[in-house]
Design an enzyme around this catalytic site. Sequence first.
Site, PDB file in Angstrom:
ATOM      1  N   GLY A   1       0.855  -1.192   0.000  1.00 42.63           N
ATOM      2  CA  GLY A   1       0.000   0.000   0.000  1.00 42.63           C
ATOM      3  C   GLY A   1       0.878   1.226   0.000  1.00 42.63           C
ATOM      4  O   GLY A   1       1.065   1.895  -1.004  1.00 42.63           O
TER       5      GLY A   1
ATOM      6  N   CYS B   1      -6.964  24.033  17.005  1.00 49.19           N
ATOM      7  CA  CYS B   1      -6.890  24.232  18.455  1.00 49.19           C
ATOM      8  C   CYS B   1      -6.590  22.900  19.134  1.00 49.19           C
ATOM      9  O   CYS B   1      -7.458  22.248  19.712  1.00 49.19           O
ATOM     10  CB  CYS B   1      -8.196  24.836  18.982  1.00 49.19           C
TER      11      CYS B   1
END
Length: 405
Positions: free
Chosen positions: A265, A332
Amino acid sequence: MLEQLTNAQLIEIANEFGTPVYVYHAEKIEQQLAELQQAFAGCKAKFFYACKALTNINILKLVNQLGANLDCVSINEVKLGLKAGFDAKRILFTPNCVDFAEIDEAKGLGVNLNIDNISILEQFGNRYGNSYPVCIRLNPHIMAGGNYKISTGHIDSKFGISIHQLRHIERIIKSANLHVNGLHMHTGSEIKDIEVFLRGLEVMFDIATHFPQIEFIDLGSGFKVPYQQDDVATDVRALGEKVAEAFKVYEQETGRKLEVWFEPGKYLVSEAGYFVVKANVIKQTTATVFVGVNSGFNHLIRPMFYDAFHRIENISNPQGPERIYTVVGNICETDTFAWDRKINEVREGDYLVFYNAGAYGFEMSSNFNSRLKPAEVLVKDGKTHLIRKRDAFEDLLKNQVEVAF
């Protein structure tokens, strides 16, 4: 060796499609697959692209055109593969911890099934007997790979049926008259030492004596790609030679000619991927100089998730003096991409590129902080193709249902 995309190409793409943006180089994917095919030319090898790394439908179509098969870990990946044009017999379904209904659906679609759970194996045998072949995923209890979070063959891993449960497997096969056509193992990612594969192969050859009907042994993948300048990659050519010799000896000793399957992959798409971001701010504190970019782990979680390294370059000022920066995101949350990294002087508005961003980059992205997912672009034959539009604000509300209070 294929040249990487140039700074000028990446800047042009960033200007046209905005940032952040994922960029994929089709010819690099083709080159990686060709290297594997050449490395294992001495044995009967098949390669199944582990599409969990990157499932954009255009990447799947490209891999299909290149002649590789497909490894899927969810029923929706199977459906994407079929939509991309893969024949069902060229798809391997290797889920874990799924409801039996998902196995049932995959069988109905006609794909190859890989079962890694005693309970599911028993349910399948009781329902279908020997009417549909299955592969069995085993846990060889081999500790391998990079970060512990991505190692899958050790004794504490949720993946596979323990090799010490062989007698239980045999009882289920006998009682349900199951047809087992393959054995599978996968020990993890970023395996530098090819002896890991060879140790696993010895285990599989030994267990294969208990399964006279098998046609293939699947060694999973885990081939390491280089992230840093002097990084060591898996020597696939040396591995190919040793695997070919091992299968030749096995055939001479047993009279059985088996195929070997692999599921690359990251190896196929990682180096083909670039992630381009813009420097929003340069923030100097008493201890650190931060480069704050217009992205975060909502777009590229690998550095925060399992300490993955991505080389970062300033493509807007490649000749600038090197300075030391900590590269952080704009969400944040602590979202540090790189600590104390030498980068050519970064100015606000410069474009930075993260290399090796093709695998598990966009695929693991989210809308955390209600931020939009980036666009994806494919470069093929020198032409640039938008293969995913950047999220719009409306996409954040797409599946939400507003109610009256």
